[in-house]
Each structure stands twice: as structure tokens, then as C-alpha cells.
Design a protein around this motif. Structure first.
Motif, PDB file in Angstrom:
ATOM      1  N   MET A 278      22.086   5.682   0.971  1.00 29.19           N
ATOM      2  CA  MET A 278      20.657   5.538   1.456  1.00 29.19           C
ATOM      3  C   MET A 278      20.024   6.975   1.112  1.00 29.19           C
ATOM      4  SD  MET A 278      19.063   3.623   4.255  1.00 29.19           S
ATOM      5  CE  MET A 278      17.834   4.179   5.378  1.00 29.19           C
ATOM      6  N   THR A 279      18.757   7.019   0.691  1.00 25.96           N
ATOM      7  CA  THR A 279      18.011   8.221   0.346  1.00 25.96           C
ATOM      8  C   THR A 279      16.848   8.305   1.349  1.00 25.96           C
ATOM      9  OG1 THR A 279      16.758   7.209  -1.291  1.00 25.96           O
ATOM     10  CG2 THR A 279      18.609   8.443  -1.836  1.00 25.96           C
ATOM     11  N   ASP A 280      16.343   9.421   1.998  1.00 22.31           N
ATOM     12  CA  ASP A 280      15.322   9.441   2.711  1.00 22.31           C
ATOM     13  C   ASP A 280      13.895   9.697   1.981  1.00 22.31           C
ATOM     14  OD1 ASP A 280      16.622   9.071   4.849  1.00 22.31           O
ATOM     15  OD2 ASP A 280      16.982  11.512   5.122  1.00 22.31           O
ATOM     16  N   ARG A 281      13.423   8.473   1.148  1.00 23.10           N
ATOM     17  CA  ARG A 281      12.098   8.946   0.397  1.00 23.10           C
ATOM     18  C   ARG A 281      11.205   7.902   0.995  1.00 23.10           C
ATOM     19  NH1 ARG A 281      13.106   8.837  -5.978  1.00 23.10           N
ATOM     20  NH2 ARG A 281      15.253  10.099  -5.929  1.00 23.10           N
ATOM     21  N   CYS A 282      10.073   8.765   1.088  1.00 27.02           N
ATOM     22  CA  CYS A 282       8.803   8.305   1.737  1.00 27.02           C
ATOM     23  C   CYS A 282       8.028   7.676   0.715  1.00 27.02           C
ATOM     24  CB  CYS A 282       7.910   9.030   2.229  1.00 27.02           C
ATOM     25  SG  CYS A 282       8.632  10.122   3.495  1.00 27.02           S
ATOM     26  N   LYS A 283       7.584   6.424   0.841  1.00 26.08           N
ATOM     27  CA  LYS A 283       6.639   5.666  -0.289  1.00 26.08           C
ATOM     28  C   LYS A 283       5.390   6.455  -0.403  1.00 26.08           C
ATOM     29  CE  LYS A 283       7.578   0.874   1.546  1.00 26.08           C
ATOM     30  NZ  LYS A 283       7.055  -0.385   1.999  1.00 26.08           N
ATOM     31  N   PRO A 284       5.065   6.536  -1.861  1.00 26.29           N
ATOM     32  CA  PRO A 284       3.963   7.395  -1.864  1.00 26.29           C
ATOM     33  C   PRO A 284       2.762   6.772  -1.384  1.00 26.29           C
ATOM     34  CG  PRO A 284       4.753   5.982  -3.990  1.00 26.29           C
ATOM     35  CD  PRO A 284       5.494   5.639  -2.817  1.00 26.29           C
ATOM     36  N   ARG A 285       1.805   7.686  -0.938  1.00 24.12           N
ATOM     37  CA  ARG A 285       0.543   7.285  -0.319  1.00 24.12           C
ATOM     38  C   ARG A 285      -0.359   7.083  -1.410  1.00 24.12           C
ATOM     39  NH1 ARG A 285      -0.040  10.396   5.095  1.00 24.12           N
ATOM     40  NH2 ARG A 285      -2.247   8.976   5.216  1.00 24.12           N
ATOM     41  N   LEU A 286      -1.321   6.425  -0.946  1.00 25.40           N
ATOM     42  CA  LEU A 286      -2.419   6.087  -1.852  1.00 25.40           C
ATOM     43  C   LEU A 286      -3.153   7.380  -1.716  1.00 25.40           C
ATOM     44  CD1 LEU A 286      -4.171   4.026  -3.675  1.00 25.40           C
ATOM     45  CD2 LEU A 286      -5.242   3.259  -1.464  1.00 25.40           C
ATOM     46  N   ALA A 287      -3.508   7.801  -3.015  1.00 26.10           N
ATOM     47  CA  ALA A 287      -4.588   9.030  -3.015  1.00 26.10           C
ATOM     48  C   ALA A 287      -5.925   8.571  -2.751  1.00 26.10           C
ATOM     49  CB  ALA A 287      -4.280   9.682  -4.460  1.00 26.10           C
ATOM     50  N   LEU A 288      -6.338   9.101  -1.415  1.00 28.59           N
ATOM     51  CA  LEU A 288      -7.864   8.826  -1.203  1.00 28.59           C
ATOM     52  C   LEU A 288      -8.375   9.714  -0.454  1.00 28.59           C
ATOM     53  CD1 LEU A 288      -8.077   7.612   1.880  1.00 28.59           C
ATOM     54  CD2 LEU A 288      -6.905   5.787   0.979  1.00 28.59           C
TER      55      LEU A 288
ATOM     56  N   SER B  96     -14.768   1.685  -6.233  1.00 30.23           N
ATOM     57  CA  SER B  96     -13.333   1.374  -5.173  1.00 30.23           C
ATOM     58  C   SER B  96     -13.791   1.969  -3.714  1.00 30.23           C
ATOM     59  CB  SER B  96     -12.165   1.934  -5.768  1.00 30.23           C
ATOM     60  OG  SER B  96     -12.158   3.464  -5.866  1.00 30.23           O
ATOM     61  N   ALA B  97     -14.699   2.505  -3.754  1.00 29.75           N
ATOM     62  CA  ALA B  97     -15.244   2.946  -2.403  1.00 29.75           C
ATOM     63  C   ALA B  97     -15.570   2.126  -1.447  1.00 29.75           C
ATOM     64  CB  ALA B  97     -16.521   3.986  -2.408  1.00 29.75           C
ATOM     65  N   ALA B  98     -14.947   2.100  -0.391  1.00 28.59           N
ATOM     66  CA  ALA B  98     -14.950   0.946   0.992  1.00 28.59           C
ATOM     67  C   ALA B  98     -15.925   1.357   1.884  1.00 28.59           C
ATOM     68  CB  ALA B  98     -13.629   0.361   1.079  1.00 28.59           C
ATOM     69  N   PRO B  99     -17.070   1.354   2.073  1.00 31.85           N
ATOM     70  CA  PRO B  99     -17.981   1.828   3.237  1.00 31.85           C
ATOM     71  C   PRO B  99     -17.809   1.107   4.446  1.00 31.85           C
ATOM     72  CG  PRO B  99     -19.515   0.650   1.557  1.00 31.85           C
ATOM     73  CD  PRO B  99     -18.046   0.579   0.785  1.00 31.85           C
ATOM     74  N   SER B 100     -17.878   1.739   5.683  1.00 35.67           N
ATOM     75  CA  SER B 100     -17.931   1.010   6.944  1.00 35.67           C
ATOM     76  C   SER B 100     -19.312   0.530   7.151  1.00 35.67           C
ATOM     77  CB  SER B 100     -17.413   2.000   8.024  1.00 35.67           C
ATOM     78  OG  SER B 100     -18.417   2.843   8.245  1.00 35.67           O
TER      79      SER B 100
ATOM     80  N   LEU C  93     -16.573   6.141   4.476  1.00 33.17           N
ATOM     81  CA  LEU C  93     -16.045   5.570   3.304  1.00 33.17           C
ATOM     82  C   LEU C  93     -14.664   5.939   2.827  1.00 33.17           C
ATOM     83  CD1 LEU C  93     -19.068   6.730   2.595  1.00 33.17           C
ATOM     84  CD2 LEU C  93     -18.668   5.138   0.764  1.00 33.17           C
ATOM     85  N   GLU C  94     -13.901   5.124   2.388  1.00 30.78           N
ATOM     86  CA  GLU C  94     -12.533   5.679   1.835  1.00 30.78           C
ATOM     87  C   GLU C  94     -12.364   5.410   0.260  1.00 30.78           C
ATOM     88  OE1 GLU C  94      -9.351   3.184   3.548  1.00 30.78           O
ATOM     89  OE2 GLU C  94      -9.461   4.225   5.463  1.00 30.78           O
ATOM     90  N   VAL C  95     -12.472   6.658  -0.343  1.00 25.98           N
ATOM     91  CA  VAL C  95     -12.670   6.858  -1.839  1.00 25.98           C
ATOM     92  C   VAL C  95     -11.513   6.952  -2.570  1.00 25.98           C
ATOM     93  CG1 VAL C  95     -14.159   7.905  -3.492  1.00 25.98           C
ATOM     94  CG2 VAL C  95     -15.238   7.592  -1.292  1.00 25.98           C
ATOM     95  N   THR C  96     -11.141   6.353  -3.565  1.00 23.33           N
ATOM     96  CA  THR C  96     -10.247   6.739  -4.473  1.00 23.33           C
ATOM     97  C   THR C  96     -10.702   7.233  -5.662  1.00 23.33           C
ATOM     98  OG1 THR C  96      -8.698   4.705  -3.494  1.00 23.33           O
ATOM     99  CG2 THR C  96      -8.182   5.631  -5.765  1.00 23.33           C
ATOM    100  N   PRO C  97     -10.715   8.564  -5.844  1.00 22.28           N
ATOM    101  CA  PRO C  97     -11.248   9.152  -7.112  1.00 22.28           C
ATOM    102  C   PRO C  97     -11.008   8.920  -8.467  1.00 22.28           C
ATOM    103  CG  PRO C  97      -9.881  10.830  -6.180  1.00 22.28           C
ATOM    104  CD  PRO C  97      -9.909   9.469  -5.059  1.00 22.28           C
TER     105      PRO C  97
END
Length: 64
Positions: free
Chosen positions: A1-11, A36-40, A56-60
Motif C-alpha cells: 500500500m502506498t501513502d498517496r494523497c488524492k490530488p486536491r482541486l486547484a482553486l 466556475s466561480a462559486a459565490p456565497s 468565492l471559490e475560483v478555479t482559474p
């Protein structure tokens, strides 16, 4: 088993603070440029009476 983290969404997380009409214009400009920007929803500013803050969460890399 490897200790790999799931890639995080770049935002980026952005906070826009100011008078409600100015914040609306800035949020509209950001969401027009980056759909794709998600405003509150607007929250009252903790520091300036009459001002609001929007997050806002923004994915450039997802722009038209």
C-alpha cells in the motif's frame, strides 16, 4: 500500500468586501470571466457598517 494523497482541486478562495453595489459588480465581473466561480451569499461586514462580504471559490483553469 502506498501513502498517496488524492490530488486536491486547484482553486483560489477570494473574499470581496465593500458597499453592496460595488461587491455585486465585482462578483459579476469575476463570474463572467470565470464561470466556475462559486459565490456565497452576501454577509454583513464585521468591520464596516453598511458593507458586505462575499466569498468565492475560483478555479482559474476553467474559463471560456
Amino acid at each position: 500500500m502506498t501513502d498517496r494523497c488524492k490530488p486536491r482541486l486547484a482553486l483560489a478562495k477570494v473574499r470581496v468586501t465593500g458597499p453592496p453595489e460595488v461587491v455585486d459588480q465585482v462578483v459579476d465581473a469575476i463570474t463572467d470571466a470565470l464561470p466556475s466561480a462559486a459565490p456565497s451569499r452576501p454577509y454583513p461586514s464585521r468591520h464596516d457598517s453598511g458593507h458586505v462580504r462575499v466569498y468565492l471559490e475560483v478555479t482559474p483553469n476553467e474559463h471560456p
